[in-house]
Design an enzyme around this catalytic site. Sequence first.
Site, PDB file in Angstrom:
ATOM      1  CD1 TRP A 136      15.139  40.815  -1.385  1.00  0.00           C
ATOM      2  CD2 TRP A 136      13.343  41.226  -0.131  1.00  0.00           C
ATOM      3  NE1 TRP A 136      14.189  39.872  -1.712  1.00  0.00           N
ATOM      4  CE2 TRP A 136      13.073  40.102  -0.958  1.00  0.00           C
ATOM      5  CE3 TRP A 136      12.338  41.673   0.737  1.00  0.00           C
ATOM      6  CZ2 TRP A 136      11.857  39.418  -0.920  1.00  0.00           C
ATOM      7  CZ3 TRP A 136      11.127  40.994   0.783  1.00  0.00           C
ATOM      8  CH2 TRP A 136      10.887  39.877  -0.042  1.00  0.00           C
ATOM      9  CG  ASN A 137      13.345  39.048   4.630  1.00  0.00           C
ATOM     10  OD1 ASN A 137      14.570  39.157   4.619  1.00  0.00           O
ATOM     11  ND2 ASN A 137      12.745  38.032   5.218  1.00  0.00           N
ATOM     12  CB  ALA A 162      18.927  42.189  -1.146  1.00  0.00           C
ATOM     13  CB  SER A 163      20.702  43.970  -6.162  1.00  0.00           C
ATOM     14  OG  SER A 163      21.903  43.236  -6.201  1.00  0.00           O
ATOM     15  N   GLY A 212      18.910  33.759   3.073  1.00  0.00           N
ATOM     16  CA  GLY A 212      18.321  33.932   1.756  1.00  0.00           C
ATOM     17  C   GLY A 212      17.668  32.665   1.255  1.00  0.00           C
ATOM     18  CB  SER A 213      16.649  31.721  -2.146  1.00  0.00           C
ATOM     19  OG  SER A 213      17.850  31.771  -2.891  1.00  0.00           O
ATOM     20  CD  GLU A 234      16.795  32.406   8.208  1.00  0.00           C
ATOM     21  OE1 GLU A 234      16.062  31.829   7.351  1.00  0.00           O
ATOM     22  OE2 GLU A 234      16.697  33.594   8.506  1.00  0.00           O
ATOM     23  CG  LEU A 235      19.506  28.179   3.494  1.00  0.00           C
ATOM     24  CD1 LEU A 235      19.935  26.921   2.770  1.00  0.00           C
ATOM     25  CD2 LEU A 235      20.183  29.406   2.889  1.00  0.00           C
ATOM     26  CB  CYS A 268      12.707  33.146   7.164  1.00  0.00           C
ATOM     27  SG  CYS A 268      13.659  33.833   5.800  1.00  0.00           S
TER      28      CYS A 268
END
Length: 468
Positions: A136-137, A162-163, A212-213, A234-235, A268
């Site tokens: 979402w960012n 993302a939700s 994401g995470s 990409e985490l 990130c």
Amino acid sequence: MSITTVNPTNGRTLRTFDPLDADGIEERLAEAARTAAAYRRTTFAERSALLSRAADLLEEDAEAVARTMTTEMGKPLAAARAETAKCVKAMRWYAAHAEGLLADEHPADADVRDAGASSVRVVYRPVGVVLAVMPWNFPLWQVVRFAAPALMAGNVGLLKHASNVPQTALYLGELFHRAGFPRGCFQTLLIGSGAVEAVLRDPRVAAATLTGSEPAGRAVAAAAGDEVKKTVLELGGSDPYVVMPSADVARAARTAVTARVQNNGQSCIAAKRFIVHTDVYDAFARHFTDGMKALVVGDPMLDTTDVGPLATESGRRDVEELVEDAVSRGATVLCGGRRPPGQEEGWFYEPTVLADITAEMRIDLEETFGPVATLYRVGSLDEAVERANHTPFGLSSNVWTRDDADLERFVRDLEAGGVFVNGMTASHPALPFGGVKRSGYGRELSGHGIREFCNITTVWRAAEPDGG
């Protein structure tokens, strides 16, 4: 998590969407597979015209799209406008350059003869349907930096966004269709995270990309590995920002403020750990802290706002817990460290600078996804390199020095996917983007990114027999 737009400025639910059921998912998978079989045969010129049209439409929609992003995840409106413009630029860049980036390669004549061939060439062919699991960012940019090269390479995309940004996700799903792409070329799947594995394992899906995470990346990588499907991950990161004695300290401090609080600190590639040589530490800390204190926290729709709310209530809670843990173990709060007084609604947090960080503190190794900076004092180049690499992540890095010997040491030894010198990390369509260690693997953007989801094919033709 429900698929819902919740305004992080006031915590109010604006819209809720029903997730796709099994039939809806199957319909989209089938359409993607049908479209992939035909779309792969289109020419670069045809794809370029379609992507250029999509860029034109996005440019026309820019203000509305920016406001939607700000409403859904709280980034300052000025930043949302800049993100939209960046997406337009990237789409046009790939529309112009993809054919050259994927041009056939021809080995040297001597190598061809040695291989017993009259000719050899290497061609790039699309892999087919690619699943994109996006955060979402940067709800527009993260998707476009995948979609533009993937579509230009002849692939088709399925987006699981993302939700908490469903309206942005739905807009993206329609944008490419409005531009003239067949509907199956790029589809938004309104599904929860629990439905991702089944889609990824479907034999019609060839590969996946995730931003994401780390836990989400592990789950996608495990399922894809089990199915022998390629992934690009990409985490996240905990990027170092190193300031050496030869640096322009005042400029480094000013840039550091932007580098830390870009996107409300939820990036990130935001600098997070500020590693400063003792000779300039006090001056940098003073300038940097003053700059963080001066930032205006408030309504992200206002042009006077520098820092808006965090995107989710749980995200703010995570930041608070990291800061509270550090302070309880001896960290010094130079500024911030709390919710802004008087802002009872929304998920705001003050720009914060912490010093005296030790290894016992969670914040020393965990990524802080909010406007919180940690300061470290180091006494030598060796210590700076060691401290910079003291993280499980390795996305990017920032180095401030005017000493060429120092610079070459950092370039050689920093464990990161990028080294940005005398400036802050940024992504650009022409530059490869990605990390090492727990920041993931593979690359996005540039020629490296567009080739990630291509079948790199060797075409070998036998030499004619002598006299034949």
